[in-house]
Design an enzyme around this catalytic site. Structure first.
Site, mmCIF file in Angstrom:
data_model
loop_
_atom_site.group_PDB
_atom_site.id
_atom_site.type_symbol
_atom_site.label_atom_id
_atom_site.label_comp_id
_atom_site.label_asym_id
_atom_site.label_seq_id
_atom_site.Cartn_x
_atom_site.Cartn_y
_atom_site.Cartn_z
ATOM 1 N N ARG A 109 0.813 -1.226 0.000
ATOM 2 C CA ARG A 109 0.000 0.000 0.000
ATOM 3 C C ARG A 109 0.845 1.275 0.000
ATOM 4 O O ARG A 109 0.381 2.338 0.376
ATOM 5 C CB ARG A 109 -0.995 0.030 1.165
ATOM 6 C CG ARG A 109 -2.019 -1.103 1.122
ATOM 7 C CD ARG A 109 -3.144 -0.861 2.122
ATOM 8 N NE ARG A 109 -4.148 -1.905 2.061
ATOM 9 C CZ ARG A 109 -4.118 -3.009 2.813
ATOM 10 N NH1 ARG A 109 -3.138 -3.188 3.690
ATOM 11 N NH2 ARG A 109 -5.074 -3.907 2.699
ATOM 12 N N LYS A 158 3.638 11.388 -10.931
ATOM 13 C CA LYS A 158 2.798 10.571 -11.801
ATOM 14 C C LYS A 158 3.488 9.234 -12.060
ATOM 15 O O LYS A 158 4.658 9.197 -12.471
ATOM 16 C CB LYS A 158 2.542 11.266 -13.135
ATOM 17 C CG LYS A 158 1.452 12.302 -13.105
ATOM 18 C CD LYS A 158 1.163 12.780 -14.532
ATOM 19 C CE LYS A 158 0.015 13.751 -14.576
ATOM 20 N NZ LYS A 158 -0.283 14.181 -15.964
ATOM 21 N N GLU A 211 10.580 17.893 -24.664
ATOM 22 C CA GLU A 211 9.923 18.242 -23.401
ATOM 23 C C GLU A 211 10.519 19.521 -22.816
ATOM 24 O O GLU A 211 9.817 20.317 -22.174
ATOM 25 C CB GLU A 211 10.037 17.092 -22.397
ATOM 26 C CG GLU A 211 9.294 15.821 -22.794
ATOM 27 C CD GLU A 211 7.797 15.873 -22.499
ATOM 28 O OE1 GLU A 211 7.301 16.945 -22.074
ATOM 29 O OE2 GLU A 211 7.128 14.849 -22.699
ATOM 30 N N LYS A 232 8.230 22.883 -13.872
ATOM 31 C CA LYS A 232 7.353 21.762 -13.533
ATOM 32 C C LYS A 232 7.053 21.737 -12.040
ATOM 33 O O LYS A 232 5.914 21.471 -11.634
ATOM 34 C CB LYS A 232 7.962 20.432 -13.970
ATOM 35 C CG LYS A 232 7.041 19.268 -13.634
ATOM 36 C CD LYS A 232 7.178 18.077 -14.521
ATOM 37 C CE LYS A 232 6.047 17.094 -14.275
ATOM 38 N NZ LYS A 232 6.183 15.842 -15.038
ATOM 39 N N GLU A 235 -3.759 17.290 -11.071
ATOM 40 C CA GLU A 235 -4.185 17.725 -12.410
ATOM 41 C C GLU A 235 -5.673 18.100 -12.440
ATOM 42 O O GLU A 235 -6.415 17.731 -13.350
ATOM 43 C CB GLU A 235 -3.874 16.650 -13.455
ATOM 44 C CG GLU A 235 -3.771 17.201 -14.867
ATOM 45 C CD GLU A 235 -3.218 16.193 -15.858
ATOM 46 O OE1 GLU A 235 -3.976 15.728 -16.704
ATOM 47 O OE2 GLU A 235 -2.013 15.882 -15.771
ATOM 48 N N ARG A 256 -2.151 21.958 -13.867
ATOM 49 C CA ARG A 256 -1.173 20.933 -14.226
ATOM 50 C C ARG A 256 -1.420 20.358 -15.620
ATOM 51 O O ARG A 256 -0.502 19.855 -16.255
ATOM 52 C CB ARG A 256 -1.156 19.809 -13.178
ATOM 53 C CG ARG A 256 -0.068 18.777 -13.463
ATOM 54 C CD ARG A 256 0.206 17.841 -12.311
ATOM 55 N NE ARG A 256 1.225 16.876 -12.682
ATOM 56 C CZ ARG A 256 1.841 16.077 -11.846
ATOM 57 N NH1 ARG A 256 1.545 16.109 -10.555
ATOM 58 N NH2 ARG A 256 2.755 15.219 -12.261
ATOM 59 N N ASN A 259 0.651 18.976 -20.358
ATOM 60 C CA ASN A 259 0.319 18.035 -21.425
ATOM 61 C C ASN A 259 0.232 18.710 -22.793
ATOM 62 O O ASN A 259 -0.320 18.123 -23.731
ATOM 63 C CB ASN A 259 -0.999 17.327 -21.111
ATOM 64 C CG ASN A 259 -0.851 16.332 -19.990
ATOM 65 O OD1 ASN A 259 0.022 15.481 -20.019
ATOM 66 N ND2 ASN A 259 -1.694 16.451 -18.981
ATOM 67 N N HIS A 293 0.517 16.611 -25.956
ATOM 68 C CA HIS A 293 0.378 15.195 -25.608
ATOM 69 C C HIS A 293 -0.918 14.566 -26.123
ATOM 70 O O HIS A 293 -0.949 13.360 -26.363
ATOM 71 C CB HIS A 293 0.494 15.015 -24.094
ATOM 72 C CG HIS A 293 1.894 15.113 -23.585
ATOM 73 N ND1 HIS A 293 2.648 16.259 -23.695
ATOM 74 C CD2 HIS A 293 2.698 14.206 -22.968
ATOM 75 C CE1 HIS A 293 3.845 16.053 -23.162
ATOM 76 N NE2 HIS A 293 3.898 14.817 -22.720
ATOM 77 N N HIS A 350 -0.028 11.476 -28.029
ATOM 78 C CA HIS A 350 -0.428 10.161 -27.538
ATOM 79 C C HIS A 350 -1.285 9.414 -28.560
ATOM 80 O O HIS A 350 -1.186 8.185 -28.707
ATOM 81 C CB HIS A 350 -1.197 10.282 -26.223
ATOM 82 C CG HIS A 350 -0.314 10.496 -25.026
ATOM 83 N ND1 HIS A 350 -0.819 10.860 -23.788
ATOM 84 C CD2 HIS A 350 1.019 10.391 -24.859
ATOM 85 C CE1 HIS A 350 0.169 10.974 -22.928
ATOM 86 N NE2 HIS A 350 1.289 10.697 -23.554
ATOM 87 N N HIS A 380 8.573 8.930 -27.798
ATOM 88 C CA HIS A 380 7.598 9.775 -27.099
ATOM 89 C C HIS A 380 7.903 11.251 -27.329
ATOM 90 O O HIS A 380 7.002 12.055 -27.598
ATOM 91 C CB HIS A 380 7.602 9.456 -25.603
ATOM 92 C CG HIS A 380 6.700 10.355 -24.815
ATOM 93 N ND1 HIS A 380 5.328 10.369 -24.979
ATOM 94 C CD2 HIS A 380 6.965 11.311 -23.874
ATOM 95 C CE1 HIS A 380 4.781 11.268 -24.171
ATOM 96 N NE2 HIS A 380 5.760 11.853 -23.496
#
Length: 368
Positions: A122, A144, A186, A228, A238, A242, A246, A249, A253, A268
């Site tokens: 956990r 993330k 990036e 960032k 997000e 935030r 992206n 993206h 993506h 990527h």
């Protein structure tokens, strides 16, 4: 000199990002206050060969016998099966919830090891030791963690902040040029969303960073991490600002998914470069930003050796890309959400984007 960027925010324990040279060799000293007797280093097989001995040696000098767990290189490791194998390996090492994982590698290892750390017992502590430029400026900071599924990239994950991040500029010298350029996409993205002066520097004096110049790479990593960290501090989960991170993206993506996440065809960072250029071209098309800004974005990415268009990637269906984009994590109720721009350095979140306008744009971009 080591630059230290603090990351803090509501709901998570503050931590530091250390940026400098020779940090992997000094990892035992820099992590001395959080090391555990049982510390597992997770690395892909390629990174383990290049940097594994350096990190294990650093841990031994700090009095810790670290274990090295290797995973196959490539995006395929970010899968249900890859996660299961890694969690089994952590159990075999006898880790408990007071032990520590070090994620040594690029974004794949950071995402995979971070999610395993979030789930195992956990939640146990982990440290990011990013060895790619893309990971240093993006995926290692902000908590993330995720794996991919056949439906899309990073759809299964959790927010789990690292205890510390060590970004060693020296390891970037071992990257293939294509991977370095991929990370540079990036870097450029950070300037596009929040700092026009930084983007101007990246397009001019700092442009040599895309070719591996450490004197340009170090300040670029520092400034990108500062941007960032500021965004994450405002919005960890997000819920708002935030999402700006992206930029590029949603388009990117969708391209990656249509190509089966095959990095031999499209990395990527290359997908993000195309996506950023498309986001600015769409913004200009919708009269949200000046056409000159879109042209400058495209020329800067091209100068860095990055793609900006669909040409040469094979045929894409506009409808297929739209379907992928509708399944993006930012979409709400099947309605498109895009990160668009009013100008370089002034990105914003646009919700309920008109499907027909995007479909028409994709066809103009070369999709069938």
């Amino acid at each position: 000199m080591v630059n230290i960027v603090p990351v803090s925010g509501q709901g998570f324990r503050p931590y530091e990002v250390h940026i400098g040279r020779g940090l992997l060799a000094d990892a035992g000293e820099r992590l001395a206050d959080i090391l555990r007797t049982r510390t597992v280093v997770v690395a892909d097989e390629n990174v383990a060969r290049t940097h594994g001995a350096t990190v294990i040696g650093a841990l031994r000098r700090a009095g810790v016998e670290g274990a090295l767990v290797q995973v196959p290189p490539g995006e395929a490791s970010k899968s249900w099966r890859g996660l299961e194998r890694l969690c089994d390996a952590l159990s075999e090492q006898g880790l408990d919830r007071k032990d520590l994982i070090l994620a040594l590698g690029g974004g794949v290892v950071g995402d995979l090891a971070g999610l395993a750390a979030a789930l195992y017992m956990r939640g146990i502590d982990f440290v990011q030791l990013p060895t790619s430029l893309l990971a240093q400026v993006d995926s290692s900071v902000g908590g993330k963690t995720a794996i991919d599924t056949r439906h899309g990239k990073n759809l299964i994950g959790a927010f789990h902040q690292p205890r510390r991040v060590l970004a060693d500029i020296d390891v970037l010298a071992t990257l293939p040029p294509r991977q370095l350029r991929s990370g540079w996409a990036e870097v450029l993205k950070h300037g596009l969303i929040r700092d026009a002066a930084y983007f101007e520097w990246l397009a001019g004096q700092g442009a040599s960073g895309a070719s591996g110049d450490p004197d340009a790479l170090e300040p670029a990593v520092v400034r990108s991490v500062e941007i960032k960290a500021a965004v994450v501090s405002e919005d960890e989960k997000e819920a708002g600002v935030r999402a700006l991170l992206n930029l590029g993206h949603t388009f990117g993506h969708a391209l990656e998914a249509e190509l089966g996440f095959d990095e031999a065809i499209l990395t990527h960072g290359e997908a993000v470069a195309i996506g950023c250029a498309m986001a600015f071209r769409f913004s200009a098309r919708e009269k949200l930003c000046a056409p000159g800004d879109a042209n400058l974005v495209e020329s800067t990415f091209i100068a860095a050796g990055l793609p900006t268009r669909l040409d040469g990637l094979g045929g894409f269906s506009a409808d297929a890309l739209l379907k992928r984009m509708a399944g993006d994590k930012k979409a709400e109720g099947g309605r498109l959400t895009l990160i668009l721009a009013r100008a370089i350095g002034d990105a914003f979140v646009q919700r309920d984007v008109d499907d027909a306008a995007v479909r028409s744009f994709l066809i103009e971009e070369g999709a069938a």
